[in-house]
Design a protein around this motif. Structure first.
Motif, PDB file in Angstrom:
ATOM      1  N   GLN A   1      -1.066  -1.845 -13.904  1.00 19.23           N
ATOM      2  CA  GLN A   1      -1.251  -3.302 -14.255  1.00 19.23           C
ATOM      3  C   GLN A   1      -2.886  -3.497 -14.548  1.00 19.23           C
ATOM      4  OE1 GLN A   1      -0.332  -5.818 -10.967  1.00 19.23           O
ATOM      5  NE2 GLN A   1       0.192  -7.477 -12.155  1.00 19.23           N
ATOM      6  N   SER A   2      -3.664  -2.928 -13.932  1.00 21.34           N
ATOM      7  CA  SER A   2      -4.946  -3.121 -14.254  1.00 21.34           C
ATOM      8  C   SER A   2      -5.404  -2.495 -15.676  1.00 21.34           C
ATOM      9  CB  SER A   2      -6.100  -2.105 -13.316  1.00 21.34           C
ATOM     10  OG  SER A   2      -5.685  -2.653 -11.958  1.00 21.34           O
ATOM     11  N   GLU A   3      -4.767  -1.792 -16.315  1.00 31.26           N
ATOM     12  CA  GLU A   3      -5.138  -1.430 -17.432  1.00 31.26           C
ATOM     13  C   GLU A   3      -4.470  -2.161 -18.532  1.00 31.26           C
ATOM     14  OE1 GLU A   3      -4.078   0.568 -15.065  1.00 31.26           O
ATOM     15  OE2 GLU A   3      -4.849   2.327 -14.855  1.00 31.26           O
ATOM     16  N   GLU A   4      -3.406  -2.751 -18.233  1.00 31.48           N
ATOM     17  CA  GLU A   4      -2.661  -3.600 -19.104  1.00 31.48           C
ATOM     18  C   GLU A   4      -3.374  -4.701 -19.104  1.00 31.48           C
ATOM     19  OE1 GLU A   4      -0.072  -5.467 -21.523  1.00 31.48           O
ATOM     20  OE2 GLU A   4      -0.228  -3.511 -21.118  1.00 31.48           O
ATOM     21  N   ARG A   5      -3.638  -5.492 -18.009  1.00 35.70           N
ATOM     22  CA  ARG A   5      -4.814  -6.696 -18.061  1.00 35.70           C
ATOM     23  C   ARG A   5      -5.899  -6.355 -18.974  1.00 35.70           C
ATOM     24  NH1 ARG A   5      -4.398  -9.097 -11.728  1.00 35.70           N
ATOM     25  NH2 ARG A   5      -2.394  -9.879 -11.857  1.00 35.70           N
ATOM     26  N   THR A   6      -6.399  -5.180 -18.802  1.00 35.58           N
ATOM     27  CA  THR A   6      -7.822  -4.982 -19.637  1.00 35.58           C
ATOM     28  C   THR A   6      -7.550  -5.042 -21.007  1.00 35.58           C
ATOM     29  OG1 THR A   6      -8.826  -3.666 -17.669  1.00 35.58           O
ATOM     30  CG2 THR A   6      -9.674  -3.412 -19.903  1.00 35.58           C
ATOM     31  N   ARG A   7      -6.437  -4.418 -21.478  1.00 36.39           N
ATOM     32  CA  ARG A   7      -5.905  -4.523 -22.890  1.00 36.39           C
ATOM     33  C   ARG A   7      -5.671  -6.114 -23.312  1.00 36.39           C
ATOM     34  NH1 ARG A   7      -3.836   0.501 -21.484  1.00 36.39           N
ATOM     35  NH2 ARG A   7      -1.595  -0.725 -20.994  1.00 36.39           N
ATOM     36  N   GLN A   8      -5.025  -6.657 -22.547  1.00 36.51           N
ATOM     37  CA  GLN A   8      -4.462  -8.091 -22.689  1.00 36.51           C
ATOM     38  C   GLN A   8      -5.859  -8.982 -23.134  1.00 36.51           C
ATOM     39  OE1 GLN A   8      -2.296  -9.977 -19.734  1.00 36.51           O
ATOM     40  NE2 GLN A   8      -2.241 -11.857 -20.604  1.00 36.51           N
ATOM     41  N   ALA A   9      -6.875  -8.776 -22.218  1.00 39.10           N
ATOM     42  CA  ALA A   9      -8.166  -9.584 -22.051  1.00 39.10           C
ATOM     43  C   ALA A   9      -8.780  -9.286 -23.225  1.00 39.10           C
ATOM     44  CB  ALA A   9      -9.063  -9.174 -20.700  1.00 39.10           C
ATOM     45  N   LEU A  10      -8.690  -8.077 -23.607  1.00 38.03           N
ATOM     46  CA  LEU A  10      -9.700  -7.624 -24.864  1.00 38.03           C
ATOM     47  C   LEU A  10      -8.949  -8.037 -26.247  1.00 38.03           C
ATOM     48  CD1 LEU A  10     -10.864  -3.992 -24.073  1.00 38.03           C
ATOM     49  CD2 LEU A  10     -12.113  -6.095 -24.105  1.00 38.03           C
ATOM     50  N   SER A  11      -7.611  -8.193 -26.105  1.00 37.91           N
ATOM     51  CA  SER A  11      -6.612  -8.858 -27.230  1.00 37.91           C
ATOM     52  C   SER A  11      -7.062 -10.546 -27.466  1.00 37.91           C
ATOM     53  CB  SER A  11      -5.292  -8.703 -27.123  1.00 37.91           C
ATOM     54  OG  SER A  11      -4.737  -9.412 -25.945  1.00 37.91           O
ATOM     55  N   ILE A  12      -7.294 -11.051 -26.253  1.00 34.27           N
ATOM     56  CA  ILE A  12      -7.631 -12.386 -26.297  1.00 34.27           C
ATOM     57  C   ILE A  12      -8.944 -12.581 -26.903  1.00 34.27           C
ATOM     58  CG2 ILE A  12      -7.983 -14.453 -24.823  1.00 34.27           C
ATOM     59  CD1 ILE A  12      -6.072 -13.428 -22.922  1.00 34.27           C
ATOM     60  N   VAL A  13      -9.944 -11.702 -26.487  1.00 34.93           N
ATOM     61  CA  VAL A  13     -11.261 -11.862 -27.167  1.00 34.93           C
ATOM     62  C   VAL A  13     -11.224 -11.376 -28.426  1.00 34.93           C
ATOM     63  CG1 VAL A  13     -13.441 -10.532 -27.069  1.00 34.93           C
ATOM     64  CG2 VAL A  13     -12.348 -10.974 -24.866  1.00 34.93           C
ATOM     65  N   ASP A  14     -10.656 -10.769 -29.184  1.00 35.69           N
ATOM     66  CA  ASP A  14     -10.281 -10.428 -30.547  1.00 35.69           C
ATOM     67  C   ASP A  14      -9.705 -11.610 -31.201  1.00 35.69           C
ATOM     68  OD1 ASP A  14     -11.376  -7.716 -30.790  1.00 35.69           O
ATOM     69  OD2 ASP A  14      -9.425  -6.799 -30.065  1.00 35.69           O
ATOM     70  N   ALA A  15      -8.944 -12.348 -30.567  1.00 35.62           N
ATOM     71  CA  ALA A  15      -8.203 -13.431 -31.158  1.00 35.62           C
ATOM     72  C   ALA A  15      -9.219 -14.869 -31.079  1.00 35.62           C
ATOM     73  CB  ALA A  15      -7.091 -13.800 -30.450  1.00 35.62           C
ATOM     74  N   MET A  16      -9.985 -14.788 -30.480  1.00 36.28           N
ATOM     75  CA  MET A  16     -11.171 -15.660 -30.152  1.00 36.28           C
ATOM     76  C   MET A  16     -12.142 -15.775 -31.137  1.00 36.28           C
ATOM     77  SD  MET A  16     -10.227 -18.041 -27.610  1.00 36.28           S
ATOM     78  CE  MET A  16     -11.619 -18.828 -26.952  1.00 36.28           C
ATOM     79  N   ALA A  17     -12.409 -14.520 -31.762  1.00 32.48           N
ATOM     80  CA  ALA A  17     -13.721 -14.356 -32.664  1.00 32.48           C
ATOM     81  C   ALA A  17     -13.620 -15.338 -33.657  1.00 32.48           C
ATOM     82  CB  ALA A  17     -13.358 -12.975 -33.409  1.00 32.48           C
ATOM     83  N   PRO A  18     -14.644 -15.569 -34.187  1.00 31.91           N
ATOM     84  CA  PRO A  18     -15.963 -15.040 -33.824  1.00 31.91           C
ATOM     85  C   PRO A  18     -16.710 -15.862 -32.465  1.00 31.91           C
ATOM     86  CG  PRO A  18     -16.319 -16.806 -35.273  1.00 31.91           C
ATOM     87  CD  PRO A  18     -14.904 -16.863 -35.269  1.00 31.91           C
ATOM     88  N   CYS A  19     -16.932 -14.761 -31.497  1.00 30.52           N
ATOM     89  CA  CYS A  19     -17.404 -15.450 -30.075  1.00 30.52           C
ATOM     90  C   CYS A  19     -18.377 -14.346 -29.700  1.00 30.52           C
ATOM     91  CB  CYS A  19     -16.011 -15.593 -29.323  1.00 30.52           C
ATOM     92  SG  CYS A  19     -15.267 -14.020 -28.931  1.00 30.52           S
ATOM     93  N   VAL A  20     -19.026 -14.789 -28.546  1.00 28.48           N
ATOM     94  CA  VAL A  20     -19.807 -14.082 -27.565  1.00 28.48           C
ATOM     95  C   VAL A  20     -19.300 -13.551 -26.574  1.00 28.48           C
ATOM     96  CG1 VAL A  20     -22.105 -13.919 -26.429  1.00 28.48           C
ATOM     97  CG2 VAL A  20     -21.805 -14.866 -28.711  1.00 28.48           C
ATOM     98  N   LEU A  21     -19.030 -12.358 -26.326  1.00 29.26           N
ATOM     99  CA  LEU A  21     -18.357 -11.756 -24.881  1.00 29.26           C
ATOM    100  C   LEU A  21     -19.411 -11.220 -23.638  1.00 29.26           C
ATOM    101  CD1 LEU A  21     -15.970 -11.146 -23.288  1.00 29.26           C
ATOM    102  CD2 LEU A  21     -16.009  -8.582 -24.355  1.00 29.26           C
ATOM    103  N   MET A  22     -19.476 -12.067 -22.653  1.00 29.61           N
ATOM    104  CA  MET A  22     -20.596 -11.626 -21.707  1.00 29.61           C
ATOM    105  C   MET A  22     -19.963 -10.906 -20.412  1.00 29.61           C
ATOM    106  SD  MET A  22     -22.539 -14.615 -19.393  1.00 29.61           S
ATOM    107  CE  MET A  22     -23.263 -14.143 -17.844  1.00 29.61           C
ATOM    108  N   ILE A  23     -20.449  -9.856 -20.306  1.00 29.62           N
ATOM    109  CA  ILE A  23     -20.033  -9.010 -19.120  1.00 29.62           C
ATOM    110  C   ILE A  23     -21.282  -8.927 -18.089  1.00 29.62           C
ATOM    111  CG2 ILE A  23     -18.960  -7.052 -18.153  1.00 29.62           C
ATOM    112  CD1 ILE A  23     -17.825  -6.492 -20.667  1.00 29.62           C
TER     113      ILE A  23
END
Length: 494
Positions: A297-319
């Motif tokens: 589940q953790s790995e799937e959520r990571t991929r899901q979060a990154l796909s949302i980030v890609d869809a929101m481009a152009p944007c800034v991602l902060m960790i």
């Protein structure tokens, strides 16, 4: 590539099992229906609510009362000359049954001979092991800028309601990452509120859409670089990388920066200011929210979060504090390798993503970061943010004295080894307690004193390895003068 084009290729290649990952079933069905009408193919849809029907809503005169019967019905649709498609929306809910899994397996295997196709529409991919090799997964893409423009044009029908030129680009930036249904609602809300399509209402709905995922948060503050003292070289570097590029597709895309410093030196504030400075939303990724209790589940959520980030481009991602986020990535944790796999997924995305996402990672302890994290081509630069110098401190004092409504002529306390956060704390306490800055400073203990060893170690590591956030070029730590031994003036006694 559009969904209909991809499906047309797969059906002509006789892939009898197709899984479409989509949150917009009505739009996906509309595309499939238009494709089948154009090619003169047969199409039927079954769901638990309306049973077996044609896309137009007309019921088919065949008794199909349950999911198992729906799968078996595909064989009755077989035609010698015409491909036949059976679309099953949200059918992932029923694939827990052994009978249904077996029926789907048989239908897909026979479909190659009879030219019948089982198409499952689902917002997520949940294929049991028995069906993994029989299905091909197709993603239904979110609307691109041209499609969003068409949606806006269909809603803004009166004169003056449709933005143009630069304002239209701002609207499309705000709507990027929304589904067709969400975009229609956002555009309609803007018309009701403002009488024309503007970005503000779209950002409000977009913030809610990101929040619903539970994986990311969206920051759109009003502060820019003018509200942040110091960091001249870092500001200039970021501004040139993002603003000067504009919307050109020929220039290389910026990747991001890695910020290393002791706590309180302005890393997180910089991340919040950079988005408003360059006109991009700031997405904050909380790695802790990606952790799940189920296997994978953790790995799937990571991929899901990154796909949302890609869809929101152009944007800034902060960790923020990335060394704590992936603390178990080096293999020292007891999480069965979950952190390592999540970190590997993030590294691969960081290196390979094609979306216009500017990544800003912050860290306080470089010893906990794997060496491969900060290698070339993952970031545009690794900056060390040192404790502010005299000029930077004066800027920060002026900034926060004005913000908290204090007297600018009031004497300042001794601020040796202070960070920007400690200057802000002193000003806030002076305003809160209604005391002078000198009195308020009695309640502030700088981190350079409480954690002197770790700060010095961090400076030594960054010396010659990182770029300076204050001045152009590589950071070099100032050598601390050696303390001389005190010489006694008393005569020695033999």
């Amino acid at each position: 590539m559009k969904l209909s084009q991809r499906m047309n290729e797969l059906i002509r290649a006789c892939f009898a099992g197709i899984w479409i990952e989509s949150h917009e079933h009505l739009d996906a069905l509309a595309e499939l229906s238009a494709m089948c009408q154009e090619e003169d193919w047969r199409l039927a849809v079954w769901d638990i609510d309306q049973g077996l029907r044609q896309p137009s809503g007309t019921a088919i005169d065949v008794e199909v009362a349950d999911p198992l019967a729906a799968v078996r019905a595909v064989s009755a649709m077989a035609s010698a000359d015409t491909p036949s498609l059976l679309v099953l929306p949200n059918f992932h809910r029923f694939i827990g049954s052994a009978e249904i899994v077996q029926a789907i397996s048989r239908a897909v295997n026979e479909g190659k001979q009879h030219r019948t196709f089982v198409v499952i529409l689902s917002p997520l991919v949940q294929l049991p092991v028995e069906l993994e090799k029989l299905f091909i997964v197709v993603e239904h893409p979110l609307p691109d800028r041209d499609q969003l423009t068409q949606i806006a044009t269909g809603i803004a029908t009166e004169a003056g309601e449709m933005p143009v030129d630069r304002e239209l680009e701002d609207v499309l930036d705000a709507a990027a990452g929304l589904s067709r249904y969400e975009a229609e609602g956002a555009f309609s809300l803007a018309l009701v509120r403002d009488g024309r399509i503007t970005p503000d209402s779209i950002w409000e709905l977009k913030t809610q859409a990101v929040k619903k995922s539970g994986l990311l948060s969206l920051h759109r503050g009003g502060q820019n670089f003018d509200s942040l003292g110091g960091l001249g070289a870092l500001k200039s570097f970021t501004r040139r990388a993002l603003i000067h590029r504009g919307r050109s597709t020929t220039q290389p895309r910026p990747r991001g920066v890695m910020l290393l410093s002791p706590p309180g030196c302005g890393k997180s504030e910089f991340c919040k200011c950079v988005g408003n400075e360059v006109g991009r939303p700031v997405l904050t990724l909380d790695v802790g929210s990606l952790m799940g209790s189920l296997v994978g589940q953790s790995e799937e959520r990571t991929r899901q979060a990154l796909s949302i980030v890609d869809a929101m481009a152009p944007c800034v991602l902060m960790i923020d504090e990335v060394e704590k986020a992936f603390a178990g990535a080096s293999g020292g944790g007891n999480d069965s390798g979950v952190s390592s796999r999540m970190f590997g997924t993030f590294l691969s995305w960081l290196n390979d993503h094609e979306s216009d996402v500017f990544v800003v990672c912050t860290a306080n302890d470089v010893a906990k970061l794997p060496p491969e994290f900060a290698r070339a081509e993952r970031f545009d630069g690794v900056f060390f943010v040192d404790l502010p110098g005299r000029t930077q401190k004066d800027e920060i004092w002026q900034l926060y004295v004005q913000r908290f409504g204090l007297d600018s002529s009031e004497p300042k306390p001794a601020d040796d080894q202070w960070t920007g956060a400690e200057i802000k704390s002193c000003c806030r306490l002076a305003a809160l307690l209604d005391v002078s800055l000198v009195r308020a400073a009695e309640n502030v203990v700088p981190v350079a004193v409480t954690s002197a060893e770790s700060v010095n170690h961090l400076r030594q590591w960054a010396d010659g390895r990182c770029l300076s956030a204050e001045t152009s070029g590589v950071y070099h730590a100032l050598a601390k003068p050696k303390r001389r031994r005190a010489v006694s003036t008393k005569p020695s006694v033999n």
